[in-house]
Every structure is written in C-alpha cells, then in structure tokens.
Design a protein around this motif. Structure first.
Motif, PDB file in Angstrom:
ATOM      1  N   GLU A 129       0.838  -1.187   0.000  1.00 47.60           N
ATOM      2  CA  GLU A 129       0.000   0.000   0.000  1.00 47.60           C
ATOM      3  C   GLU A 129       0.881   1.247   0.000  1.00 47.60           C
ATOM      4  OE1 GLU A 129      -3.117   0.300   3.074  1.00 47.60           O
ATOM      5  OE2 GLU A 129      -4.257  -0.690   1.497  1.00 47.60           O
ATOM      6  N   VAL A 130       1.964   1.191   0.769  1.00 49.83           N
ATOM      7  CA  VAL A 130       2.885   2.324   0.796  1.00 49.83           C
ATOM      8  C   VAL A 130       3.588   2.472  -0.543  1.00 49.83           C
ATOM      9  CG1 VAL A 130       4.980   3.179   1.882  1.00 49.83           C
ATOM     10  CG2 VAL A 130       3.175   2.267   3.274  1.00 49.83           C
ATOM     11  N   LEU A 131       3.828   1.349  -1.182  1.00 50.21           N
ATOM     12  CA  LEU A 131       4.448   1.379  -2.508  1.00 50.21           C
ATOM     13  C   LEU A 131       3.477   1.876  -3.563  1.00 50.21           C
ATOM     14  CD1 LEU A 131       7.286   0.447  -3.068  1.00 50.21           C
ATOM     15  CD2 LEU A 131       6.417  -1.770  -3.671  1.00 50.21           C
ATOM     16  N   GLY A 132       2.190   1.887  -3.233  1.00 50.19           N
ATOM     17  CA  GLY A 132       1.183   2.352  -4.178  1.00 50.19           C
ATOM     18  C   GLY A 132       0.553   1.239  -4.985  1.00 50.19           C
ATOM     19  N   HIS A 133       0.911  -0.009  -4.711  1.00 52.44           N
ATOM     20  CA  HIS A 133       0.370  -1.118  -5.503  1.00 52.44           C
ATOM     21  C   HIS A 133      -0.807  -1.726  -4.761  1.00 52.44           C
ATOM     22  CE1 HIS A 133       0.073  -4.322  -8.269  1.00 52.44           C
ATOM     23  NE2 HIS A 133       1.216  -4.055  -8.857  1.00 52.44           N
ATOM     24  N   VAL A 207       7.646  -2.963  -9.482  1.00 52.08           N
ATOM     25  CA  VAL A 207       7.764  -3.096  -8.031  1.00 52.08           C
ATOM     26  C   VAL A 207       9.219  -3.335  -7.653  1.00 52.08           C
ATOM     27  CG1 VAL A 207       7.181  -4.592  -6.103  1.00 52.08           C
ATOM     28  CG2 VAL A 207       5.417  -3.876  -7.662  1.00 52.08           C
ATOM     29  N   VAL A 359       8.691   3.941   2.191  1.00 51.43           N
ATOM     30  CA  VAL A 359       8.710   2.498   1.968  1.00 51.43           C
ATOM     31  C   VAL A 359       9.739   1.844   2.891  1.00 51.43           C
ATOM     32  CG1 VAL A 359       9.093   0.705   0.264  1.00 51.43           C
ATOM     33  CG2 VAL A 359       8.019   2.820  -0.414  1.00 51.43           C
TER      34      VAL A 359
END
Lengths: 398, 347, 149
Positions: A129-133, A207, A359
């Motif tokens: 979620e922090v990575l945006g995925h 990723v 991250v």
C-alpha cells in the motif's frame, strides 16, 4: 559545543526544508510522527516521534494479581497480541518452575506461528500500500483472512485469541481432530496461492525497481542498532532466538538470512519465512502428542525479578517482572523489538527519495503501540520520562 | 452563414457538449473503480457512487473556508481548472474549429499547460491540517536541525508539479503533433477531413465512418503509446501520481477543497479524463464530438471509454514511480514520440 | 426521496482516526474491512484520509493524551453533516486500560470515553469487534447524515 569536543563533530549538512507527516496519515498504520529533513527530494535526516499513543501500560501492571495482568499483557499490541500473552506466562513459568505439558507447548507454537503469518501478510499488505500497488495489497489481505479464520477457530476471536495461560493453554483452545484436518487443508490451499503470489511479485519489474537497492542497512549498522528480527536477518545478521527456545526444539526449520540489506531483502526475508512457518505448523499438527493441555498445580508466591526473551515477528521481545509475597506484580518491564528497529529505520532511509523513505520505514515493519517512553540522559544517567513531563519541561507547540 | 446564427449555433453546441460531457464523465470514475475492484477480486462500488453521487453529495455539504495562504485565489484555481478543461473539451466539437486558432494544436497545448500550472497554484496555497500544522509536541522534543524551514506537504507537491511540468508533459505534446504532421496542417479540421473525408458533407442523421484513421498507421500506433502514458501523467494517476502520492503528500494541493469546491475538483478531474480521451478519438480516429450529428457524437462517447478503462487497468497493476524512474521513462516515451513524428513525415 | 437524501445515501466517505490503543481495531477497519473478503466499497462506503472529504469519522482506541488536540481539530475540519462512529471498547469505556488498573488507581494518560470529547452517534463494542459489526456500525450512522438539513 563543537569546540569542546572536536573529535565527535559531525559533518554539517545544509538542510533545505523539513517535512512532517502524521500522526494521522495514510502511510502510517499507527499514530506516530515522522520528520524528514529534506534537500530537494533526498532525505538527509529522519526523526521519528513515537510516544504519541502513550497508555502507561507498564504502570497498570503494578500491583495486579498475575492472572488479571495477562489480560492487559495481551492488549499491549493488536498485531502481535498472542506473543505478549505467551511471553508474559513464560516469565512466571521460568521464575516459579511451572511444568508445561508438551501438548500445550505444541499448541502455543502453532498459535504463535499463525500469528506470525498474519503479521507478515499484514506487512506485505502495508508495504505494497505504501508502494502504491493496491492490487498486491488487496491480494495479501485476502490471503491473510485464512489465518484470521484459523485464529478464530482455535481461540474464538480473530485478533485477541487469549490462548496461553499460566501452566499451559486455555482448554477451549485444544485442537480437535476436525480442526486439525481443517488446519492442514487450509494450509495446503494457502501455500498454493501464496507461491503464485510471491512469484508474481518477484516478476514485477516496476515493483522490483522501487525496492532494489533502496534503504540500505549494512550488517554492522544492523548489529550496532540491534535491529533484530527479519530486519537484521535481511542485512546478514544470523540471529534468531527460536533456535534457542525450548518450545521450538522438536521442530525442524531454517532461519532465513539474506545479505543485501535493502528493501527488497526485507520483503523477501519475510516472504521466505512464511514458508518455514508453514513447515513448523504442519509438524505441530502432525506430531501433536496426546495428554493434558494445562497444569494447574502452581501457586503464585514470591518470585524474583525474572526475564524472558522470545523471537516475535519483528525481532526480540523481552518481558520481565517479579512477584511480591501476595503474588502481585512488581516492576513490569517490556522491551519490544520496534524500540531497537526504530534506530535502524531512521538510519536506513537517509539518502533516499522521500517516497522511498516511507517504503523503507514501512519495510522495517514498525509496531509502535508498545514502545511509548521517552528517555532522558542527564549527567550520564538515564531516566524514563512520561509525555506530560516532556511537555511540561520543553513546552507544547501548536 | 451569417455571424449571428453562427454564434448562436456555436453557443448551443458548446452548451450541449459541456453539459452532456460533464454528466457522462461523472460515470467514468465509477467504471474505473469497478474495473480496479474486479482486478482485485472485489465487487467494488456501484458505478454511479464514486463520480455522480459523490459530486452531488459534496454540493449539499456545509461550505467551509479552506485553510490557505490566499483563500480566494485557492478557491478560484479549481474553477479556473474547470473552465480550462471545458474549453479543452470544445476542441473536439467542430463549430469551434472555425474560430481563429481555436481549431489548431497550439490551443490544445496551451490549455494543457495552464491545466498543469493550476496544480502548482493549488499546491503552494493549500495548508492542510494533516502535516506541519497538526498540533503535536514534536518540536518540544528537540531536533538535530533546529530552525529548518518547515514545509507543508502540499508545497512539496507543488515542487513536484513543476518537475512534472518540465519533463512529464513532453510525451503527450509530441504524440499530439503526430496527427497534424500526417495531416500536413496545424488545423484540426484538416486532420479530421484527412481521416474522415465524408464527415463535413454528411447530413445530420448520417454516421460517416473514417476511411483511413491515423491510429491504424505505424506512426499513429507508435504515438498512441506516449499519448496514453502522457494522459496518465496529466491526470496524475499511478504509476505517475508522484505529485499526489497517497503515501507522502496524500492528495497534494487539492487537500483543502471541501463541499462545493471538492465537487468542482471532481468535475475538473473527470472532465479532463473525458476531454483528453475525446480529443484522442477526434485526432487519431477522426470521429469528432459533434452535438449536431448525434450518431457521430454517440460513437465518440462510446470510444472515449477505451482510454479510461486502459488507465484503470494500468493503475491497478502499477506502484507509484519516483523521479528516479520517471525521468528515464519520460525520456524514452519522448523518443518514441519523436520516432513516430519522423515516420509520420514520410506518409 | 429528494436528490439530497439520495446522494447522501449513495456516497459515504469514511475516515479513520487512530487514537492510541492496541491498533487491533485499526487493522480490522483499515485492512480486513477493505479487503476483498468484506469489501466496504460495495456498500457505497468509500475510504478516505482527508477530513475535508469525509462524512463519517471512525474513531478507534483510547484517546491518548497527545491525540486529544488532533482529534478535536480533525473533527472540526469535517464539514457538516457528519457522524462519528466509535469502534471497539476503548473509545466507549476505556477498556482494560482504564478499568483494570493496579496500584495507580486512576489512569490519567487516557481520555476515554469519547463522549466527553466529541458527540458520538454510533458505538460498536467489542475487543476488537468483528468486521461485520463495524460495517453495520458505519451504516447505522447514515440516517443521521441523510436527515440532516
């Protein structure tokens, strides 16, 4: 100041601006505050303020009878509730030499490993979620439900299962034959899906480009800051208390050690640990001995200050207390793994992009509800301050 | 045609186009959310919820004053954004092509630039509670760097917006030029008549289909790649959502918009989603957004779903990229755009 | 039904405020409830992190001393109409942290119950409550939003 001690003078970095996040922020699972000192987009220094959720939990234990205290011990943390209850009973079992039946010890390990899975899968979800995925995060939360279910089947609650009690486990958490079958079949189902999931993550170039080579933490730094648990093991520090714990003696498992020390290693270390946990859980269920699950032959009396260490999902956890002659708790102390991992987190995110720093902090898997104390060093002696004291002495700023 | 009737038709076509496009564009975020939710094995919200009902709900909320350095400028910027995007949409309606340079590529590029600059305005104005001004005793605990300038996350977002303006918008501009190179004119009407010669002579009930759409030529197809990713960059969607990355700057400059202003922001964002998609269909396939030829109009609206749906799939499968990755990606995309342009000259 | 009521019923933005505690409830809300198993969004509840966008404020946890001011501030940031949902035993009565104390008698570090600080509309007890119950709690806050002027 600098002229007095020229040896320790640090290289002065010009700081362009300060960004502060939290305590209410999408990237933070818990209330804490991050202050990043930034040049352009690059983090020069990082400071975490973690005392936000102070509950005074160690003070609450003072003078409580031991069995009532276990209720609070479990509620130190909502992610790793079982491990605090587990370690709290290990203290008194060590101090008063209470025998634990083998069957109970096996089931304790099972619940401990189930919660390790929920914690690691929560880590994946949060890291992605922090990575945006979002898709990977959602997939991880879906996989996590398997173990939330198992936890509810065994303990009766998805989060606070309250399985360990002094001298064994709660009789209601005993494993029945149908439950054993369910656990094994759910594990098989999970392992298939999880293998696909991990392979899919490893094959995703976008990723991987975000994770590889970011947030480096060397082995020396990891040892210097006592970054225990998967955070330290991803930096090449071969340290796992489970090898020395008597509960884990009957089981065969590998300790995952990686040498890269970047965010990718921290994710991979946890990903591989899950396979080892599955192995342990299968062994528990297959080799579960018959017998009683709880030993009630004990009396709480005077106990010296005793310490117990346990390997939790984030690192090493210490619980320690003594009992007075009425069996009431004195001097309860908890040292959670995040306290030492925090320093490593602050260290690891220096030199990265702001977005990467978040991250990195997430990749050390912070669990901050438990570590809320301020320590002040005065003339070489340290003492613990509460938040109110800090603000009384240093002022409140709006 | 005399001036007065032309002006009336111009106004009528603009009003119809903007009203229908606004209503239609409010359905698109629902479709996007639904596609993402299905990819994530969820059911997802009903199609009207994220767009249409949210916007109406926000208009009924209490009007609150945003916390900003210059609140009136901050409030104006979102309305300016809506106006700019609405004019952008009018590039695909044929009546405007006759008005001065309104029918040329210069207008499109200029308006897109204004749209990007608005994010810088918003970012440097907004001062949300969620970052520096949160009442926390964090300074009380001292710091290694005392007296550093404390910045709101929105201001950081504005700095990122400037960087994205410098590099991120290049691919879509290069891609926009390709149809004009193929059509050998800077006027949109020439590009459309090159692809769809029957369009200007067709009756109002006709459905003139393009005979040779640029999309199916080699340069057109190549230019679609930078156009689509440039579209993602302009909409600030993942993987290029660095200026409103949820994990550090939360939503960027739009954080302080509440009630009606937030409704306006939703309209601005969704209308841009539709307007750029509609411009793509006009320029690359040759089907304009013409309210006075209903079948062409409907076909344009139908084809305009394709880009938002592709966007939803991309968003579901990508993390946020940082500037470490965005710079090379943008340069690569620009190279593809230039290649498409060189190939287009030879057609 | 008027357009106002329909729109409010069909789009609800919920915001989560962690206010200390053990974060078991927070994880049940932010992770289990948003996960594909329970999927809050199919019930027209969208999750947000911005108080300016929110209608429903979900508060979980004891109110820790440092989070008192941020809570009041964030509550005041939400434009009317708004509803507050208290999740778990902590905001309702302080849970074990307030009621199971040893020698210290009164725990002065926590400020639960939440009623003393901001008006609460729905209370969902449990430690932690099941995701189904939390969902029901959020949905129970909707009539207040719909009936508001």
């Amino acid at each position: 100041m600098a002229s007095q001690n020229p040896v320790k003078q640090k290289e002065v970095v010009e700081i362009e601006k300060e960004l502060s996040f939290g305590p209410i922020h999408p990237a933070l699972l818990e209330p804490y505050r991050i202050r990043l000192f930034v040049n352009d987009e690059y983090v020069e220094d990082c400071e975490l303020t973690v005392n936000v959720a102070y509950r005074g939990i160690e003070k609450l234990f003072e003078g409580l009878p031991i069995e009532r205290a276990l209720v609070i011990a479990e509620k130190v943390c909502g992610i790793c509730s079982n491990v605090h209850a587990f370690n709290a009973v290990r203290v008194i079992e060590g101090g008063l030499n209470i025998e634990v039946p083998t069957r109970a010890s096996y089931i304790r390990v099972l619940v401990h490993e189930i919660q390790r899975m929920t914690s690691h899968l929560l880590f994946f979800g949060h890291a992605f979620e922090v990575l945006g995925h979002e898709t990977f995060a959602m997939r991880s939360f879906l996989l996590r439900e398997t173990f939330m279910d198992l936890m509810a089947y065994i303990g009766g609650n998805r989060v606070m299962a309250s399985v360990p009690i002094i001298g064994g486990i709660r009789p209601r958490a005993d494993l029945t034959e149908p439950l054993k079958k369910t656990i094994l079949s759910r594990l098989d189902e999970f392992e298939d899906k999880y293998t696909d999931y991990v392979n899919r993550i490893m094959a995703d170039p976008m990723v991987m480009s975000r994770l590889t080579g970011v947030g480096l933490l060397s082995k020396d730094e990891a040892i210097k800051w006592y970054a225990t648990g998967p955070t330290g093991r991803a930096s090449g520090w071969d340290f796992d208390l489970r090898r020395d714990m008597k509960e884990y003696k009957p089981f065969d498992f590998k300790v995952i050690v990686l040498n890269e020390g970047d965010n990718k290693a921290r994710v991979v270390a946890r990903a591989l640990e899950i396979f080892e946990s599955i192995k342990i859980m299968r062994q528990v269920v297959k080799n579960l001995p018959e017998g009683p699950v709880v030993n009630r032959q004990w009396i709480a009396g005077k106990m010296d200050y005793t310490i117990a260490y346990i390997e939790t999902y984030r690192g090493e956890l210490m619980h320690s207390y003594g009992l007075d002659e009425h069996g009431l708790i004195r001097n309860y102390k908890i040292r959670t793994p995040t306290i030492t991992n925090l320093a490593a987190m602050e260290q690891a995110c220096i030199g990265d992009h702001v977005t990467d720093a978040m991250v990195t902090i997430a990749s050390c898997d912070p669990c901050l509800t438990c570590c809320t104390r301020a320590e002040v060093v005065e003339k070489g002696r340290s003492r613990v301050m509460t938040d109110q004291e800090v603000v009384r002495n240093y002022g409140w700023r709006h | 045609m005399d001036t007065i009737s032309f002006t009336l038709l111009l106004i009528a076509s603009s009003v119809i186009a903007i009203v229908i496009a606004t209503l239609y564009s409010l359905v698109l975020p629902g479709i996007e959310r639904k596609v993402q939710a299905r990819i994530q094995q969820r059911i997802g919200p009903p199609i009207l919820t994220p767009g249409f009902w949210s916007v109406i709900k926000f208009t009924y909320k209490e009007k609150v004053e945003p916390i900003a350095q210059m609140p009136r400028l901050y409030k104006c910027s979102v309305y300016l954004g809506v106006v700019v995007v609405a004019f952008l949409l009018l590039f695909s309606t044929p009546y405007w092509w006759a008005v001065l340079s309104w029918g040329s590529i210069l207008g499109i590029v200029g308006l897109l630039k204004i749209e990007e600059v608005i994010y810088v305005f918003m970012g440097s104005q907004s001062q949300s509670i969620l970052s520096t001004s949160m009442p926390m005793p964090d300074l009380a605990k001292g710091s290694k760097h005392i007296g550093t300038r404390r910045e709101f996350v929105e201001q950081h977002s504005a700095e990122r917006a400037i960087k994205m303006m410098a590099i991120g918008s290049l691919p879509i501009y290069l891609a926009l030029i390709v149809p004009f190179v193929v059509g050998k004119s800077i006027l949109i009407s020439d590009v459309v008549s090159f692809q769809n010669p029957a369009f200007f002579s067709a009756p109002w009930y006709g459905l003139p289909l393009p005979s040779h759409p640029i999309l199916f030529t080699v340069p057109g197809f190549l230019a679609t790649i930078p156009f689509f990713l440039g579209y993602t960059i302009l909409l600030n969607e993942k993987p290029f959502s660095i200026l409103k990355a949820k994990i550090d700057v939360i939503e960027g400059g739009v954080l302080e918009y509440a009630s009606t202003l937030r409704a306006a922001y939703y309209v601005m964002r969704n209308l841009l989603l539709f307007a750029l998609s509609s411009i793509f269909v006009t320029l690359f396939i040759g089907i304009p957004f013409d309210p006075f030829t209903p079948f062409v109009f409907l076909l344009n609206m139908l084809l305009s779903i394709i880009l938002p749906v592709c966007l939803a799939v991309l968003v579901a499968f990508s993390p946020i990229l940082t500037f470490r990755q965005i710079y090379p990606v943008a340069i690569g995309l620009s190279a593809i755009g230039v290649l498409a342009m060189i190939l287009a000259v030879s057609i | 039904m008027s357009l106002k009521a329909r729109s409010r019923r069909n789009a609800i933005h919920a915001m989560l405020f962690y206010s200390g505690g053990c974060n078991g409830c927070d994880i049940e809300v932010a992770n289990a409830l948003l996960s594909p198993r329970y999927d809050l969004e199919q019930y027209k509840v969208l999750f947000t992190w911005n108080p300016r966008e929110a209608d429903v404020l979900i508060v979980s946890g004891i109110i820790a001393w440092q989070l008192l001011e941020p809570l009041k501030k964030i509550y005041s940031m939400i434009p009317n109409p708004k509803a507050v949902v208290a999740i778990g035993s902590c905001p309702i009565n302080g849970n074990v942290y307030k009621n199971l104390v040893g020698d210290i008698g009164v725990n002065e570090d926590i400020f639960a119950p939440l009623d003393n600080i901001i008006p609460v509309d729905v209370k969902v007890p449990g430690c932690p409550p099941r995701p189904e119950d939390i969902l029901e709690g959020v949905v129970k806050g909707v009539p207040k939003l719909v009936e508001a002027p």
